[in-house]
Design an enzyme around this catalytic site. Structure first.
Site, short mmCIF file in Angstrom:
data_model
loop_
_atom_site.label_atom_id
_atom_site.label_comp_id
_atom_site.label_asym_id
_atom_site.label_seq_id
_atom_site.Cartn_x
_atom_site.Cartn_y
_atom_site.Cartn_z
N SER A 134 38.57 30.59 60.05
CA SER A 134 39.25 31.27 58.76
C SER A 134 40.25 30.38 58.24
CB SER A 134 39.95 32.55 59.57
OG SER A 134 41.02 33.00 58.80
N HIS A 177 35.27 31.96 56.45
CA HIS A 177 35.82 33.04 56.35
C HIS A 177 37.02 33.07 55.67
CE1 HIS A 177 36.36 37.16 57.92
NE2 HIS A 177 37.59 36.92 58.21
N ASP A 192 40.01 35.65 54.24
CA ASP A 192 40.97 36.93 54.64
C ASP A 192 42.00 37.09 53.46
OD1 ASP A 192 40.48 37.54 57.32
OD2 ASP A 192 41.14 35.71 57.88
N MET A 240 44.35 39.99 51.58
CA MET A 240 45.36 40.89 51.83
C MET A 240 46.14 41.30 50.71
SD MET A 240 46.64 39.44 55.62
CE MET A 240 45.59 38.46 56.74
N HIS A 245 36.72 38.99 53.78
CA HIS A 245 37.10 40.12 54.53
C HIS A 245 38.31 40.79 53.68
CE1 HIS A 245 39.67 41.73 58.18
NE2 HIS A 245 39.08 42.84 57.40
N MET A 252 41.09 43.09 53.12
CA MET A 252 42.00 43.97 53.74
C MET A 252 42.82 44.48 52.57
SD MET A 252 42.85 41.71 57.10
CE MET A 252 42.23 40.09 56.33
N MET A 300 37.67 44.26 64.57
CA MET A 300 38.98 43.64 64.57
C MET A 300 39.44 43.66 66.10
SD MET A 300 39.63 42.35 61.74
CE MET A 300 41.21 41.76 62.10
N GLY A 318 46.89 34.31 64.64
CA GLY A 318 47.63 33.82 65.82
C GLY A 318 47.93 34.89 66.77
N ASP A 323 36.86 39.29 64.97
CA ASP A 323 37.96 38.48 64.57
C ASP A 323 39.22 38.93 65.24
OD1 ASP A 323 39.80 37.08 62.92
OD2 ASP A 323 39.12 38.03 61.16
N SER A 331 43.30 29.70 64.29
CA SER A 331 44.17 28.50 65.19
C SER A 331 43.37 27.95 66.10
CB SER A 331 45.46 29.37 65.61
OG SER A 331 45.19 30.32 66.48
#
Length: 222
Positions: free
Chosen positions: A9, A34, A36, A38, A67, A69, A138, A146, A176, A199
């Protein structure tokens, strides 16, 4: 089960050198990249949009896994498809007409994913698996990297894996959140085949070693 895929990610990468970070995990053995996305509404954080996905696309030939969100993802599917996303995943809670949204993603030649939050029942999949190419579980509450793995998601993974086994087309089962060399084996044992890690890869000094450790941890439970 399908072969193990590792999807770093970029949320955990150094954004000041994003192209280099994408190329580094690509060369280190990543299977997918990946991304993310948001919006600060569906989740309490704001990250990136199509321009960054376009930059990622220029830095790798691996599948770009987006993904979303975001609220009303159907409004932005075309933009992310045009930017180079290969897989576009949405949350049932974020779109009024989930089946239509998934069909719209597929109509653009992209793979369509459904994302289940820790508190979302797998029953939401019952009438949309026919137009679903990926289910993302999820194992943390979405919004921040993290976080610690939520083990209560594992029984759900088994249920979803059984649902997928009854389908007549390939559906990837992805997870994930809190994925490490220690937690990945538990998810693999429940039928998961694609693992998003932030991470656990970008937080390590040697990306190749980190990806190999994750892959070995998963394959030990195949």
């Amino acid at each position: 089960m399908l072969p193990v895929r590792i999807a770093p990610s970029i949320l955990s990468s150094d954004f000041s050198r994003l192209g280099d970070e994408v190329r580094a995990v690509d060369q280190a053995g990543a299977d997918w990249i990946h991304v993310d996305v948001m919006d600060g509404r569906f989740v309490p954080n704001i990250t990136i949009g199509p321009p960054v996905v376009r930059a990622v696309r220029k830095s790798t030939k691996k599948p770009v896994d987006c993904h979303l969100m975001i609220m009303e993802p159907e409004r932005y599917i075309q933009d992310f498809a045009d930017a180079g996303a290969d897989i576009i995943s949405v949350h049932p809670e974020a779109t009024v007409h989930l089946e239509r949204t998934l069909q719209s993603i597929r109509a653009l030649g992209k793979r369509a994913g459904v994302v289940l939050n820790p508190g979302t029942s797998p029953s939401v999949l019952e009438y949309v698996l026919h137009c679903t190419d990926l289910v993302l579980l999820m194992s943390v509450n979405p919004g921040f990297g993290g976080q610690a793995f939520i083990p209560q998601v594992l029984p759900k993974a088994r249920i979803v894996a059984e649902m997928i086994a009854q389908c007549h087309h390939q559906i990837d089962l992805q997870i994930d959140g809190g994925i490490t060399a220690e937690t990945i084996g538990h998810a693999r044992a429940c039928g998961v085949d694609c693992f998003v890690a932030g991470s656990a890869i970008y937080g390590k000094p040697d990306y190749a070693h980190a990806i190999t450790a994750l892959r070995r941890g998963a394959e030990a439970h195949s």
